[in-house]
Design a protein around this motif. Structure first.
Motif, short mmCIF file in Angstrom:
data_model
loop_
_atom_site.label_atom_id
_atom_site.label_comp_id
_atom_site.label_asym_id
_atom_site.label_seq_id
_atom_site.Cartn_x
_atom_site.Cartn_y
_atom_site.Cartn_z
N SER A 168 0.86 -1.18 0.00
CA SER A 168 0.00 0.00 0.00
C SER A 168 0.90 1.23 0.00
O SER A 168 1.69 1.44 0.93
CB SER A 168 -0.91 0.00 1.23
N MET A 169 0.80 2.04 -1.06
CA MET A 169 1.72 3.17 -1.25
C MET A 169 1.18 4.42 -0.57
O MET A 169 -0.02 4.66 -0.54
CB MET A 169 1.95 3.40 -2.74
N ASP A 170 2.11 5.21 -0.02
CA ASP A 170 1.75 6.38 0.77
C ASP A 170 2.08 7.66 0.01
O ASP A 170 3.22 7.87 -0.41
CB ASP A 170 2.51 6.36 2.11
N LEU A 171 1.06 8.51 -0.17
CA LEU A 171 1.23 9.81 -0.81
C LEU A 171 0.82 10.91 0.16
O LEU A 171 -0.07 10.71 0.99
CB LEU A 171 0.38 9.92 -2.07
N LEU A 245 -0.31 6.31 -14.93
CA LEU A 245 0.52 5.43 -14.10
C LEU A 245 0.29 3.97 -14.49
O LEU A 245 1.22 3.15 -14.44
CB LEU A 245 0.19 5.65 -12.62
N PHE A 246 -0.95 3.65 -14.88
CA PHE A 246 -1.27 2.26 -15.24
C PHE A 246 -0.57 1.84 -16.52
O PHE A 246 -0.43 0.64 -16.78
CB PHE A 246 -2.79 2.10 -15.40
N LEU A 281 7.60 -1.23 -7.87
CA LEU A 281 7.48 -0.23 -6.81
C LEU A 281 8.42 0.94 -7.10
O LEU A 281 8.06 2.11 -6.92
CB LEU A 281 7.80 -0.86 -5.46
N GLN A 282 9.61 0.63 -7.57
CA GLN A 282 10.54 1.68 -7.97
C GLN A 282 10.00 2.48 -9.15
O GLN A 282 10.12 3.70 -9.21
CB GLN A 282 11.90 1.07 -8.32
N THR A 283 9.39 1.78 -10.09
CA THR A 283 8.77 2.45 -11.24
C THR A 283 7.67 3.40 -10.80
O THR A 283 7.57 4.54 -11.27
CB THR A 283 8.20 1.41 -12.22
N ALA A 284 6.83 2.95 -9.88
CA ALA A 284 5.74 3.79 -9.38
C ALA A 284 6.28 5.00 -8.62
O ALA A 284 5.81 6.13 -8.82
CB ALA A 284 4.81 2.97 -8.49
N ASN A 285 7.27 4.78 -7.76
CA ASN A 285 7.85 5.90 -7.01
C ASN A 285 8.48 6.93 -7.95
O ASN A 285 8.36 8.14 -7.73
CB ASN A 285 8.91 5.38 -6.03
N TYR A 288 5.67 8.98 -9.56
CA TYR A 288 5.15 9.99 -8.65
C TYR A 288 6.08 11.20 -8.60
O TYR A 288 5.63 12.35 -8.66
CB TYR A 288 4.99 9.41 -7.24
N THR A 289 7.37 10.95 -8.48
CA THR A 289 8.33 12.04 -8.39
C THR A 289 8.36 12.87 -9.67
O THR A 289 8.35 14.11 -9.63
CB THR A 289 9.74 11.48 -8.10
N GLU A 290 8.41 12.20 -10.81
CA GLU A 290 8.47 12.91 -12.09
C GLU A 290 7.19 13.69 -12.38
O GLU A 290 7.21 14.65 -13.15
CB GLU A 290 8.74 11.92 -13.22
N ASN A 291 6.08 13.28 -11.77
CA ASN A 291 4.81 13.95 -11.99
C ASN A 291 4.47 14.95 -10.87
O ASN A 291 3.33 15.39 -10.76
CB ASN A 291 3.68 12.93 -12.12
N GLY A 292 5.48 15.30 -10.09
CA GLY A 292 5.32 16.36 -9.10
C GLY A 292 4.56 15.99 -7.86
O GLY A 292 4.17 16.88 -7.10
#
Length: 516
Positions: A168-171, A245-246, A281-285, A288-292
């Motif tokens: 479960s990812m935390d934003l 993201l998908f 998980l690294q791809t998702a992180n 998120y970073t690249e999309n601000g």
């Protein structure tokens, strides 16, 4: 996907459709849209109450329509409607900690009307481009459908004797960090026309906000990022922003409900499973970073379903809190039922203290408003808890009804009769069957739920109709005790006239006469 608003003709159609729709509301339907304004909503900074809009809908519909149509024609959004009033809503835990509050923007009533009209115009465009696994802010989707998808996937994997890893990812402040230029670029890339993008650009730019606490107000501040929570278009724009993201997560499963995203996969080999999860998980992180967006990798939570001696390289927990439920790694929901009992007992103790001061009718309303929702929240998900937990919840419901009616003698069935309801088990089975009915008869039901059920096909003619195919479970713990199998079996046992009922209201009425 059929793209819209990509040509000049499509843009003209967009404008003309909106203008015509507003005019029809004014002339043909006697201001029906304005007269349906929800009067329970708060008024914005302009202090214009929704009730005034509703009561004066005949008089103001023409001028409002002119404002909206002029705004669309010039791709300019009314600046006074971009002024939001932030209101902190308490979530949980310590009330003096500002981190435990969620900011909700209260916008002017006329702005909400405009946003609803714009949302209706691009509804097909919006729904057609989203992934099937985006569940928030969509018709027919809910926390319960999202949790059913997750738990059913995990049960199917465990039924095949595979390990399941869930992360479960935390934003942080997901709605408030979206960069406006990137959001507009995505809208254009998905097929929205230049003129429509210009209208949305003006909608996002130049927004201001202040905070209201009690009768005190802060000063106005300019908002340069994010979409307003509490608006109509804000959640829609958030879903569109998150959707690509998908495209990056391909070899594992991803599910999103607003800013709650779960990454999960299964395998018999724990090492291979770990490598896939860590890679994506690294791809998702990175996305998120690249999309601000602000991602907190240290606050991600992981859970492993199944028994293994393998030591994963990331911390593993016994349970996860997802969308208001506590889901454990055995899917027995012991922790969740204990929390539900605690919440209900707290509410019940308050009612007991005031039981001599309020009448039975009021206590019944309090029961329906504050106790029964806890006992029914996402009940089709945790239905397969232990018999002990099911009995515990029924006993708690019986105790609550005794307090409501001040009756220590009547049986549980008599108390249920007085409350004009049924026991919790019956309610859960009825909810399951209603979910199946929606999947078979409603286009807005989530595709991931529809895919769980299929009508039995046969070259022979049988008396029974609308019979569902049953999957072949391997284990009783995860196969027989799964929503898709158990609900399908109960559906097939319904009388033929009940299964054949096409309307939801008629189906509900027929279900009320059946005891499970």
């Amino acid at each position: 996907m059929e793209r819209v608003f990509t040509t000049t003709q499509a843009l003209r159609l967009f404008k003309r459709t909106l203008v015509q729709k507003v005019k029809k509301i004014v002339l043909a339907f006697n201001s029906e849209f304005l007269s349906n304004v929800n009067t329970k909503k708060s008024c914005g900074h302009d202090m214009l109450p929704p009730r005034l809009i509703k009561e004066s809908s005949r008089a103001v519909a023409g001028p409002v329509a002119k404002i909206l149509n002029t705004s669309i024609g010039h791709s300019r959004y009314p600046s006074r409607w971009k002024m939001g009033q932030g209101k902190p809503l308490f979530k949980r835990d310590e009330e003096l900690d500002k981190r435990n509050y969620r900011p909700v923007t209260v916008l002017p009533c006329l702005n909400n009307i405009f946003e609803r009209l714009l949302s209706a115009q691009i509804q097909d465009f919006y729904q057609g481009l989203l992934s099937d696994f985006v569940s928030a802010y969509r018709k027919g989707h809910s926390c319960e459908t999202a949790l059913l998808k997750l738990t059913e996937d995990w049960r199917a994997c465990r039924d095949r004797k595979e390990l399941v890893v869930v992360v479960s990812m935390d934003l942080s402040k997901a709605f408030d960090t979206i960069p406006h230029p990137l959001l507009l670029a995505k809208l254009k890339a998905y097929g929205l026309s230049d003129s429509a993008c210009a209208l949305f650009a003006d909608y996002l730019n130049g927004r201001t906000q202040r905070v209201k606490v009690g009768d005190s107000f802060s000063g106005w501040q300019t908002v340069t990022r994010g979409v307003p929570q509490g608006s109509v278009l804000g959640p829609m724009l958030f879903n569109i922003f998150l959707n690509d993201l998908f495209y990056h997560i391909k070899d594992v499963n991803l599910h999103a409900y607003a800013d709650d995203e779960q990454l999960y996969d299964s395998d018999v080999d724990p090492r291979a499973l770990e490598q896939r999860i860590l890679h994506h998980l690294q791809t998702a992180n990175q996305w998120y970073t690249e999309n601000g967006m602000i991602v907190n990798p240290d606050k991600h939570h992981a859970m492993v379903l199944g028994t293994t001696d393998y030591k994963f390289s990331f911390p593993v927990e016994d349970s996860l809190d997802l969308l208001g439920m506590t889901i454990d790694n055995q899917l027995n929901f012991n922790k969740h039922v204990s929390l539900v009992c605690k919440k209900v007992n707290n509410q019940l103790n308050v009612m007991i203290r005031f039981r001599n001061l309020i009448c039975t009718a009021t206590k019944l309303k309090l029961y329906n408003a504050f106790i029964l929702p806890h006992l029914q929240y996402c009940s089709t998900v945790w239905h397969f808890c232990s018999a002990r937990n099911r009995d515990k919840l029924e006993s708690l419901n019986k105790r609550a009804l005794r307090v409501v009616f001040n009756d220590k003698v009547s049986s549980y069935q008599q108390l249920l009769y007085k409350s004009e309801g049924s026991n919790l088990y019956n309610r859960r089975i009825q909810n399951m069957l209603i979910t199946i009915h929606k999947c078979l008869n409603c286009n807005s039901s989530p595709k991931y739920l529809k895919d769980m059920f299929s009508l039995r096909q046969s070259e022979y003619s049988f008396r029974k109709t609308n019979i569902l195919s049953l999957c072949k479970p391997v284990t009783s713990t995860y196969g027989l005790n799964s929503f898709r199998y158990f609900a399908s079996k109960n559906w097939n046992s319904l009388p033929d006239n009940v299964r054949s009922e096409s309307t939801l209201s008629g189906f509900r009425r027929l279900l009320e006469a059946i005891s499970f």
